[in-house]
Scaffold this motif. Structure first.
Motif, PDB file in Angstrom:
ATOM      1  N   SER A  94       0.854  -1.193   0.000  1.00 24.40           N
ATOM      2  CA  SER A  94       0.000   0.000   0.000  1.00 24.40           C
ATOM      3  C   SER A  94       0.882   1.233   0.000  1.00 24.40           C
ATOM      4  O   SER A  94       1.176   1.819  -1.041  1.00 24.40           O
ATOM      5  N   ARG A  95       1.446   1.562   1.150  1.00 20.98           N
ATOM      6  CA  ARG A  95       2.220   2.805   1.274  1.00 20.98           C
ATOM      7  C   ARG A  95       3.490   2.826   0.442  1.00 20.98           C
ATOM      8  O   ARG A  95       3.743   3.776  -0.294  1.00 20.98           O
ATOM      9  N   VAL A  96       4.306   1.806   0.580  1.00 20.44           N
ATOM     10  CA  VAL A  96       5.636   1.859  -0.046  1.00 20.44           C
ATOM     11  C   VAL A  96       5.510   1.899  -1.559  1.00 20.44           C
ATOM     12  O   VAL A  96       6.115   2.731  -2.227  1.00 20.44           O
ATOM     13  N   LEU A  97       4.699   1.022  -2.078  1.00 18.31           N
ATOM     14  CA  LEU A  97       4.535   0.946  -3.528  1.00 18.31           C
ATOM     15  C   LEU A  97       3.998   2.268  -4.076  1.00 18.31           C
ATOM     16  O   LEU A  97       4.486   2.773  -5.067  1.00 18.31           O
ATOM     17  N   GLN A  98       3.034   2.833  -3.370  1.00 15.34           N
ATOM     18  CA  GLN A  98       2.426   4.080  -3.862  1.00 15.34           C
ATOM     19  C   GLN A  98       3.419   5.237  -3.890  1.00 15.34           C
ATOM     20  O   GLN A  98       3.589   5.886  -4.904  1.00 15.34           O
ATOM     21  N   THR A  99       4.121   5.437  -2.762  1.00 11.11           N
ATOM     22  CA  THR A  99       5.012   6.600  -2.717  1.00 11.11           C
ATOM     23  C   THR A  99       6.130   6.498  -3.742  1.00 11.11           C
ATOM     24  O   THR A  99       6.364   7.408  -4.511  1.00 11.11           O
ATOM     25  N   ALA A 100       6.823   5.384  -3.737  1.00 10.18           N
ATOM     26  CA  ALA A 100       7.981   5.271  -4.619  1.00 10.18           C
ATOM     27  C   ALA A 100       7.538   5.213  -6.074  1.00 10.18           C
ATOM     28  O   ALA A 100       8.184   5.780  -6.938  1.00 10.18           O
ATOM     29  N   ALA A 101       6.409   4.527  -6.314  1.00  6.27           N
ATOM     30  CA  ALA A 101       5.924   4.412  -7.694  1.00  6.27           C
ATOM     31  C   ALA A 101       5.658   5.804  -8.240  1.00  6.27           C
ATOM     32  O   ALA A 101       6.031   6.123  -9.368  1.00  6.27           O
ATOM     33  N   ALA A 102       5.058   6.641  -7.395  1.00 11.82           N
ATOM     34  CA  ALA A 102       4.754   7.995  -7.828  1.00 11.82           C
ATOM     35  C   ALA A 102       6.044   8.750  -8.133  1.00 11.82           C
ATOM     36  O   ALA A 102       6.103   9.588  -9.023  1.00 11.82           O
ATOM     37  N   ARG A 103       7.103   8.412  -7.386  1.00  5.55           N
ATOM     38  CA  ARG A 103       8.346   9.171  -7.521  1.00  5.55           C
ATOM     39  C   ARG A 103       9.172   8.800  -8.747  1.00  5.55           C
ATOM     40  O   ARG A 103       9.761   9.629  -9.388  1.00  5.55           O
ATOM     41  N   ARG A 104       9.222   7.525  -9.020  1.00 10.36           N
ATOM     42  CA  ARG A 104      10.178   7.136 -10.073  1.00 10.36           C
ATOM     43  C   ARG A 104       9.590   6.155 -11.086  1.00 10.36           C
ATOM     44  O   ARG A 104      10.208   5.162 -11.431  1.00 10.36           O
ATOM     45  N   GLY A 105       8.379   6.404 -11.510  1.00 13.84           N
ATOM     46  CA  GLY A 105       7.782   5.599 -12.557  1.00 13.84           C
ATOM     47  C   GLY A 105       7.740   4.107 -12.268  1.00 13.84           C
ATOM     48  O   GLY A 105       7.959   3.288 -13.156  1.00 13.84           O
ATOM     49  N   GLY A 106       7.506   3.739 -11.015  1.00 15.94           N
ATOM     50  CA  GLY A 106       7.271   2.329 -10.709  1.00 15.94           C
ATOM     51  C   GLY A 106       8.500   1.515 -10.361  1.00 15.94           C
ATOM     52  O   GLY A 106       8.391   0.413  -9.848  1.00 15.94           O
ATOM     53  N   GLU A 107       9.687   2.066 -10.595  1.00 16.12           N
ATOM     54  CA  GLU A 107      10.906   1.297 -10.291  1.00 16.12           C
ATOM     55  C   GLU A 107      11.249   1.387  -8.799  1.00 16.12           C
ATOM     56  O   GLU A 107      11.521   2.461  -8.268  1.00 16.12           O
ATOM     57  N   LEU A 108      11.204   0.240  -8.111  1.00 15.58           N
ATOM     58  CA  LEU A 108      11.464   0.204  -6.663  1.00 15.58           C
ATOM     59  C   LEU A 108      12.811  -0.453  -6.384  1.00 15.58           C
ATOM     60  O   LEU A 108      13.162  -1.437  -7.035  1.00 15.58           O
ATOM     61  N   ARG A 109      13.519   0.057  -5.370  1.00 16.04           N
ATOM     62  CA  ARG A 109      14.761  -0.607  -4.963  1.00 16.04           C
ATOM     63  C   ARG A 109      14.646  -0.972  -3.488  1.00 16.04           C
ATOM     64  O   ARG A 109      14.328  -0.116  -2.655  1.00 16.04           O
ATOM     65  N   GLY A 110      14.882  -2.237  -3.182  1.00 14.22           N
ATOM     66  CA  GLY A 110      14.758  -2.687  -1.794  1.00 14.22           C
ATOM     67  C   GLY A 110      15.961  -3.491  -1.345  1.00 14.22           C
ATOM     68  O   GLY A 110      16.733  -3.999  -2.162  1.00 14.22           O
ATOM     69  N   TRP A 111      16.103  -3.570  -0.018  1.00 15.68           N
ATOM     70  CA  TRP A 111      17.187  -4.370   0.576  1.00 15.68           C
ATOM     71  C   TRP A 111      16.584  -5.219   1.688  1.00 15.68           C
ATOM     72  O   TRP A 111      15.932  -4.686   2.592  1.00 15.68           O
ATOM     73  N   CYS A 112      16.789  -6.499   1.593  1.00 14.37           N
ATOM     74  CA  CYS A 112      16.375  -7.412   2.655  1.00 14.37           C
ATOM     75  C   CYS A 112      17.674  -7.807   3.363  1.00 14.37           C
ATOM     76  O   CYS A 112      18.462  -8.594   2.833  1.00 14.37           O
ATOM     77  N   ALA A 113      17.886  -7.215   4.564  1.00 14.96           N
ATOM     78  CA  ALA A 113      19.237  -7.168   5.113  1.00 14.96           C
ATOM     79  C   ALA A 113      19.641  -8.326   6.032  1.00 14.96           C
ATOM     80  O   ALA A 113      20.738  -8.313   6.562  1.00 14.96           O
ATOM     81  N   ALA A 114      18.810  -9.279   6.261  1.00 11.61           N
ATOM     82  CA  ALA A 114      19.221 -10.520   6.965  1.00 11.61           C
ATOM     83  C   ALA A 114      18.239 -11.577   6.479  1.00 11.61           C
ATOM     84  O   ALA A 114      17.340 -12.004   7.185  1.00 11.61           O
ATOM     85  N   CYS A 115      18.461 -11.973   5.224  1.00 13.73           N
ATOM     86  CA  CYS A 115      17.409 -12.695   4.481  1.00 13.73           C
ATOM     87  C   CYS A 115      17.395 -14.187   4.759  1.00 13.73           C
ATOM     88  O   CYS A 115      16.511 -14.896   4.266  1.00 13.73           O
TER      89      CYS A 115
END
Ligand SMILES: C[S@@+](CC[C@H](N)C(=O)[O-])C[C@H]1O[C@@H](n2cnc3c(N)ncnc32)[C@H](O)[C@@H]1O
Length: 273
Positions: A94-115
């Motif tokens: 909901s939140r993360v996808l919406q904000t970042a999508a609005a910012r950079r045309g849908g391209e998201l960058r994430g880090w899962c730091a102890a996967c």
């Protein structure tokens, strides 16, 4: 007549020395009550190497980086599962996808730091794709090379995948046949979206990039406040303005200095620039 197998005894001095090394190298705090955990996990290794005492083993781990990784691998808890603490994936879509999508045309960058063994990063990816995410690149890291090998292979036992929605199975997994029956493998199309990398949270200073979201769950619980502070400050530096940090619900940032806003239990946001 077979030679009797000697069970090495762990002295208090050896216990303290192992705990000190583990803390210095990983941040994991081993209290005195962890004697049984240490012996049960290291005994086999000593036997395998033909070592008679923990002191000898410690010397080996101190001089051989590969053995140090094996030591940390056997001490660390790798427990994880798909869709663990599922509320965070709702916030992600909901939140993360919406904000970042609005910012950079849908391209998201994430880090899962102890996967750990990979269930968490694959859950992140499935959740985002199901929510219509147009593009995502995920870095997934852990200090355990053993756990990362499982994560990279993307092969899991079907009976451990009960939290994966039924409809996702044919979409994101290939079921094993014959000798592979009972196993499922993550589809290459999903595996391609994630880069697995061996990283020790204590050793990361800068990855040279910032992320729209970071998951760092169920690892800081093993650290003391000083290490938590160091790790949280490092993670905060890696958040893009407006980016989100997820920790586990059993963890907290109480007593840690940071500039993040709480947006939900165990979910935080860096203020937009
Ligand atoms: C309990 S698992 C958590 C997995 C997943 N994040 C979850 O919430 O289900 C903890 C993981 O943290 C990793 N770990 C412990 N200390 C670490 C460190 N200093 N740097 C990187 N990973 C670490 C362990 O190897 C283990 O795979």
């Amino acid at each position: 007549m077979s030679t009797p197998v000697m069970t090495p005894r762990l002295s208090d001095t050896e216990l303290r020395a192992i705990a000190k090394l583990v803390y210095e190298k990983s941040g994991i705090v081993l209290h005195d009550g962890k004697r049984e955990l240490i012996t049960s996990r290291l005994q086999k290794r000593l036997r395998h190497l033909g070592l008679a005492t923990y002191a000898e083993y410690l010397k080996l781990a101190e001089r051989d980086p590969a053995e140090l990784v094996t030591l940390l691998d056997s001490i660390a808890t790798n427990h994880t599962h798909f869709f663990r603490e599922a509320r965070h994936f709702e916030i992600l879509t909901s939140r993360v996808l919406q904000t970042a999508a609005a910012r950079r045309g849908g391209e998201l960058r994430g880090w899962c730091a102890a996967c750990s063994t990979g269930e968490e990063p694959y859950t992140i990816l499935m959740s985002l794709l199901e929510a219509g995410c147009g593009g995502v690149r995920l870095l997934a890291s852990d200090m355990s090379t053993k756990a990362l090998a499982t994560a990279k292979s993307g092969v899991y036992r079907l009976d451990k995948m009960t939290d994966v929605p039924k409809a996702y199975l044919p979409k994101y997994f290939e079921k094993g046949l014959g000798a592979q029956a009972g196993l499922a493998r993550v589809q290459p199309s999903l595996r391609r979206l994630v880069e697995f990398r061996a990283l020790n949270l204590l050793e990361v200073t800068s990855l040279g990039q910032q992320f729209d979201f970071i998951f760092c769950r169920n690892v800081m619980i093993y650290f003391d406040k000083a290490v938590q502070q160091r790790v949280v400050s490092m993670l905060e530096r890696h958040l893009a303005p407006g980016g989100y940090l997820f920790i586990a619900h059993s963890e907290s940032l109480n007593g840690i200095t940071h500039g993040l806003a709480t947006i939900a239990p165990a979910a935080f946001q860096r203020r937009a620039a």
